[in-house]
Design a protein around this motif. Sequence first.
Motif, PDB file in Angstrom:
ATOM      1  N   ASP A   1     -11.646   2.707  -5.156  1.00 26.89           N
ATOM      2  CA  ASP A   1     -12.506   3.517  -5.968  1.00 26.89           C
ATOM      3  C   ASP A   1     -12.349   3.492  -7.355  1.00 26.89           C
ATOM      4  OD1 ASP A   1     -13.874   4.491  -3.468  1.00 26.89           O
ATOM      5  OD2 ASP A   1     -12.390   6.156  -3.304  1.00 26.89           O
ATOM      6  N   GLN A   2     -11.256   3.544  -7.814  1.00 30.24           N
ATOM      7  CA  GLN A   2     -11.035   3.225  -9.254  1.00 30.24           C
ATOM      8  C   GLN A   2     -11.247   2.084  -9.731  1.00 30.24           C
ATOM      9  OE1 GLN A   2      -9.755   5.461 -11.438  1.00 30.24           O
ATOM     10  NE2 GLN A   2      -9.697   7.236 -10.049  1.00 30.24           N
ATOM     11  N   PHE A   3     -11.320   0.786  -9.045  1.00 29.53           N
ATOM     12  CA  PHE A   3     -11.847  -0.327  -9.539  1.00 29.53           C
ATOM     13  C   PHE A   3     -13.361  -0.287  -9.888  1.00 29.53           C
ATOM     14  CE2 PHE A   3     -13.115  -4.798  -8.494  1.00 29.53           C
ATOM     15  CZ  PHE A   3     -12.975  -5.394  -9.678  1.00 29.53           C
ATOM     16  N   TYR A   4     -14.419   0.269  -8.898  1.00 24.06           N
ATOM     17  CA  TYR A   4     -15.424   0.729  -8.902  1.00 24.06           C
ATOM     18  C   TYR A   4     -15.944   1.472  -9.966  1.00 24.06           C
ATOM     19  CZ  TYR A   4     -20.149   1.384  -7.474  1.00 24.06           C
ATOM     20  OH  TYR A   4     -21.778   1.518  -7.440  1.00 24.06           O
ATOM     21  N   THR A   5     -14.969   2.520 -10.293  1.00 24.42           N
ATOM     22  CA  THR A   5     -15.497   3.439 -11.412  1.00 24.42           C
ATOM     23  C   THR A   5     -15.190   2.517 -12.727  1.00 24.42           C
ATOM     24  OG1 THR A   5     -14.383   5.369 -10.278  1.00 24.42           O
ATOM     25  CG2 THR A   5     -14.435   5.403 -12.646  1.00 24.42           C
ATOM     26  N   LEU A   6     -14.097   1.754 -12.641  1.00 28.93           N
ATOM     27  CA  LEU A   6     -14.086   0.905 -14.064  1.00 28.93           C
ATOM     28  C   LEU A   6     -15.245  -0.086 -14.084  1.00 28.93           C
ATOM     29  CD1 LEU A   6     -10.516  -0.618 -13.954  1.00 28.93           C
ATOM     30  CD2 LEU A   6     -11.626   0.869 -15.688  1.00 28.93           C
TER      31      LEU A   6
ATOM     32  N   TRP B   1       0.847  -1.128   0.109  1.00 26.68           N
ATOM     33  CA  TRP B   1       0.164   0.036   0.060  1.00 26.68           C
ATOM     34  C   TRP B   1       0.846   1.197  -0.023  1.00 26.68           C
ATOM     35  CZ3 TRP B   1      -4.399  -1.085   3.983  1.00 26.68           C
ATOM     36  CH2 TRP B   1      -5.113  -2.292   3.463  1.00 26.68           C
ATOM     37  N   CYS B   2       1.526   1.294  -1.071  1.00 29.30           N
ATOM     38  CA  CYS B   2       2.510   2.518  -1.140  1.00 29.30           C
ATOM     39  C   CYS B   2       2.916   2.733  -2.833  1.00 29.30           C
ATOM     40  CB  CYS B   2       3.817   2.488  -0.329  1.00 29.30           C
ATOM     41  SG  CYS B   2       4.737   1.160  -0.570  1.00 29.30           S
ATOM     42  N   MET B   3       3.211   3.876  -3.085  1.00 25.69           N
ATOM     43  CA  MET B   3       3.506   3.833  -4.475  1.00 25.69           C
ATOM     44  C   MET B   3       4.742   3.186  -5.098  1.00 25.69           C
ATOM     45  SD  MET B   3       1.328   5.541  -6.662  1.00 25.69           S
ATOM     46  CE  MET B   3       2.555   5.943  -7.932  1.00 25.69           C
ATOM     47  N   GLU B   4       5.765   3.018  -3.956  1.00 26.35           N
ATOM     48  CA  GLU B   4       6.881   2.098  -4.612  1.00 26.35           C
ATOM     49  C   GLU B   4       6.666   0.936  -4.994  1.00 26.35           C
ATOM     50  OE1 GLU B   4      11.085   0.624  -3.109  1.00 26.35           O
ATOM     51  OE2 GLU B   4       9.838   1.750  -1.524  1.00 26.35           O
ATOM     52  N   HIS B   5       5.722   0.098  -4.224  1.00 18.34           N
ATOM     53  CA  HIS B   5       5.433  -1.240  -4.431  1.00 18.34           C
ATOM     54  C   HIS B   5       3.945  -1.493  -5.111  1.00 18.34           C
ATOM     55  CE1 HIS B   5       8.928  -2.020  -1.980  1.00 18.34           C
ATOM     56  NE2 HIS B   5       8.212  -1.663  -1.117  1.00 18.34           N
ATOM     57  N   GLY B   6       3.286  -0.430  -5.187  1.00 13.79           N
ATOM     58  CA  GLY B   6       1.878  -0.271  -5.596  1.00 13.79           C
ATOM     59  C   GLY B   6       1.575   0.258  -6.603  1.00 13.79           C
ATOM     60  N   ALA B   7       2.529   0.971  -7.242  1.00 13.53           N
ATOM     61  CA  ALA B   7       2.410   1.761  -8.728  1.00 13.53           C
ATOM     62  C   ALA B   7       1.802   0.821  -9.812  1.00 13.53           C
ATOM     63  CB  ALA B   7       3.765   2.252  -8.857  1.00 13.53           C
ATOM     64  N   HIS B   8       2.276  -0.590  -9.740  1.00 12.72           N
ATOM     65  CA  HIS B   8       1.715  -1.256 -11.058  1.00 12.72           C
ATOM     66  C   HIS B   8       0.002  -1.304 -10.830  1.00 12.72           C
ATOM     67  CE1 HIS B   8       1.952  -4.196  -7.410  1.00 12.72           C
ATOM     68  NE2 HIS B   8       1.262  -4.876  -8.059  1.00 12.72           N
ATOM     69  N   ILE B   9      -0.490  -1.201  -9.572  1.00  6.93           N
ATOM     70  CA  ILE B   9      -1.953  -1.362  -9.471  1.00  6.93           C
ATOM     71  C   ILE B   9      -2.422  -0.109 -10.202  1.00  6.93           C
ATOM     72  CG2 ILE B   9      -3.765  -1.612  -7.797  1.00  6.93           C
ATOM     73  CD1 ILE B   9      -2.154  -3.968  -7.981  1.00  6.93           C
ATOM     74  N   VAL B  10      -1.972   1.150  -9.735  1.00  8.80           N
ATOM     75  CA  VAL B  10      -2.631   2.092 -10.183  1.00  8.80           C
ATOM     76  C   VAL B  10      -2.315   2.148 -11.722  1.00  8.80           C
ATOM     77  CG1 VAL B  10      -2.190   4.878 -10.476  1.00  8.80           C
ATOM     78  CG2 VAL B  10      -1.800   3.586  -8.262  1.00  8.80           C
ATOM     79  N   ARG B  11      -1.279   1.835 -12.368  1.00 11.12           N
ATOM     80  CA  ARG B  11      -0.990   1.778 -13.748  1.00 11.12           C
ATOM     81  C   ARG B  11      -1.932   0.932 -14.486  1.00 11.12           C
ATOM     82  NH1 ARG B  11       2.155  -0.904 -17.716  1.00 11.12           N
ATOM     83  NH2 ARG B  11       3.346   0.550 -19.145  1.00 11.12           N
ATOM     84  N   ALA B  12      -2.243  -0.395 -13.963  1.00 14.27           N
ATOM     85  CA  ALA B  12      -3.165  -1.236 -14.505  1.00 14.27           C
ATOM     86  C   ALA B  12      -4.580  -0.710 -14.551  1.00 14.27           C
ATOM     87  CB  ALA B  12      -3.320  -2.474 -13.923  1.00 14.27           C
ATOM     88  N   LEU B  13      -4.781  -0.235 -13.522  1.00  9.71           N
ATOM     89  CA  LEU B  13      -6.375   0.473 -13.434  1.00  9.71           C
ATOM     90  C   LEU B  13      -6.407   1.590 -14.285  1.00  9.71           C
ATOM     91  CD1 LEU B  13      -6.638   0.626  -9.414  1.00  9.71           C
ATOM     92  CD2 LEU B  13      -8.178  -0.717 -10.951  1.00  9.71           C
ATOM     93  N   LEU B  14      -5.813   2.586 -14.508  1.00  6.05           N
ATOM     94  CA  LEU B  14      -5.631   3.503 -15.500  1.00  6.05           C
ATOM     95  C   LEU B  14      -5.678   3.152 -16.821  1.00  6.05           C
ATOM     96  CD1 LEU B  14      -3.799   6.335 -13.516  1.00  6.05           C
ATOM     97  CD2 LEU B  14      -6.095   5.815 -13.516  1.00  6.05           C
ATOM     98  N   GLU B  15      -4.816   2.390 -17.240  1.00  6.65           N
ATOM     99  CA  GLU B  15      -4.412   1.601 -18.535  1.00  6.65           C
ATOM    100  C   GLU B  15      -5.835   0.945 -18.990  1.00  6.65           C
ATOM    101  OE1 GLU B  15      -0.860  -0.560 -20.186  1.00  6.65           O
ATOM    102  OE2 GLU B  15      -2.224  -1.893 -19.268  1.00  6.65           O
ATOM    103  N   ILE B  16      -6.292   0.072 -18.160  1.00  3.22           N
ATOM    104  CA  ILE B  16      -7.719  -0.640 -18.614  1.00  3.22           C
ATOM    105  C   ILE B  16      -8.720   0.451 -18.732  1.00  3.22           C
ATOM    106  CG2 ILE B  16      -9.436  -2.050 -17.797  1.00  3.22           C
ATOM    107  CD1 ILE B  16      -7.037  -3.704 -16.350  1.00  3.22           C
ATOM    108  N   ARG B  17      -8.723   1.513 -17.902  1.00  2.00           N
ATOM    109  CA  ARG B  17      -9.796   2.558 -18.097  1.00  2.00           C
ATOM    110  C   ARG B  17      -9.601   3.200 -19.448  1.00  2.00           C
ATOM    111  NH1 ARG B  17     -11.541   7.643 -14.557  1.00  2.00           N
ATOM    112  NH2 ARG B  17     -13.066   8.758 -15.830  1.00  2.00           N
TER     113      ARG B  17
END
Length: 560
Positions: A508-513, A346-362
């Motif tokens: 929240d981003q997942f629910y938006t997707l 739960w931090c940008m260093e180790h969780g950036a791939h989650i943010v990236r995947a969510l936005l890429e899919i959107r």
Amino acid sequence: MSLPPSNQRSGPLAGHVRKGRIYRPLLAATGVLQIGDWARDDLPDLLWPALTLSELGTSEAVRFVRWQKAVQEDLSGKVEPRFIAECLDGRLTSLDRLAAQVPDAKAVVKARAEEHGLLPGSVTGALASYPLRPAEWLVDREMTPPGREEIDLLARAVLGVLKDEHREAVIKCFYIWSAVQAGTFSTSAEVIDLLRPYPNDPKTRGKVDSAVRSMWGAHKGLLVHEDEGRFANAIKWAKVFWDTNFMASRCMRRREFDADESDIEEGSVDLPTGTASDGEESTPAAVSDEGAHLRQLAMDLFSSYVEALETSPAHLYDRERQEVHSGLIARAGRDVITALGARDLWCMEHGAHIVRALLEIRIYIQWMARQDPTIYRAFQEYGAGKAKLYARIMDELPKEARRPDFEEAIKDLETLSHNDKVIDHRVVDTRDSFAGGKSIRAMAEECGLLDLYRQAYSMASGVAHSEWWSIETHAMERCLNVLHGGHLIPSLSLNMGGNVKLAESWVDQFYTLIRISLQILGTGESAVENAFAWLNGETGEGSSEGGRTGERGAGATASE
């Protein structure tokens, strides 16, 4: 037709024809190869013989041959023998073509079919469960929703034809037998010698099965060449058939049939309850303190998305759009659920791939929604081509260095390429994306998400790709020895994560997707309301009281 020469002479795609960054097998490079899906397009039209042979057995196909002969004799002189023969190929739409030209044909076709036992009660019941079917006059029964018996027969018939290549060939041979009896069939002497004892000679049956299937495809191609709209009614009926099947029966998953516990992967989690396969609870124990409910919440959102899709009408004929959407949402959901089970992420260093995947899919789903619907098939075929490429690259490893599980991995990739075992038709596109190489930034700009790309995706992508600023921020620290001139050294202090606000933003981003996907797919409003009623503390018809977490503040976290 001559095959084009290969210009790719080395590497995993040697033997292909390369044009730019696209590699085509020789046959595909001719431009005349068309890969069809006979089960999707033609099986519904051949439902009558498929059902009948499922009930009576493949060997009883001789009854159809006798029926063809009897009908041809009865209608002799009414219309050209060739036309009658073509209309007795087992297709329901062909029977309608015959009846349109020869009104007396309805009574003759039906009477002869009953005489030869081709319309048993179980078959007519299954046929009568479909609205708008061709040759409705063949069955004297009103359309009635299918019961358990009809669904079971339909499933056996479809599965039987798809698994039994001999039964498939026999059904596809109907047009040949009909033409032979009409005296209009023409082919080489060698093929005639093969067909003469078919299907009673077990020694040649397999060879003839293959020949018949090939001839059937070639014959269909010829008919389409002569008349592009020849099978328009068959396609229209196929759409009704598959869509009706979705409404009449539910989706089924492999886990429902895996009685052997050894088939279930260790540590797997079943949605929607989030109960681990070993019976232990997988959520609260995995994440403690503040934010402990987030993983279960993500599971509930994911399962509600699936529920909404599976309780709303779906287009199983034009299935690519929903498959791509649900696949991308499933990928995002699985990533988020897994990351929420490990607080250190739960931090940008180790969780950036989650943010990236969510936005890429959107960006993907909103950009594809603006394109021609064929983009969804292009997305799948791009991935299938990559699977073929990866399989060939892995196959370069020397035999002596391979392990059994490595061989299985190659086979899995070959399967995922959806390539034919005999005819290599899969095109490999090595451009940077499925959209003709278009960058994700360009996609974002075209669908109005450029700010989202610039302000969020690009930074998360920088972390995921180990750009130096990210490494300097997260993995390095300044040496405090003044004699070392302030150089950077690897940090030994690990980021402990635990950023609840970041974790909440993932949900929240997942629910938006989810909501964007359901809107693009046009999922039924009532199905969506029922599936997500638990968010507002309600219990809809499609919701599960025990598996939802509305009582844990879900509505406040997953706001629209």
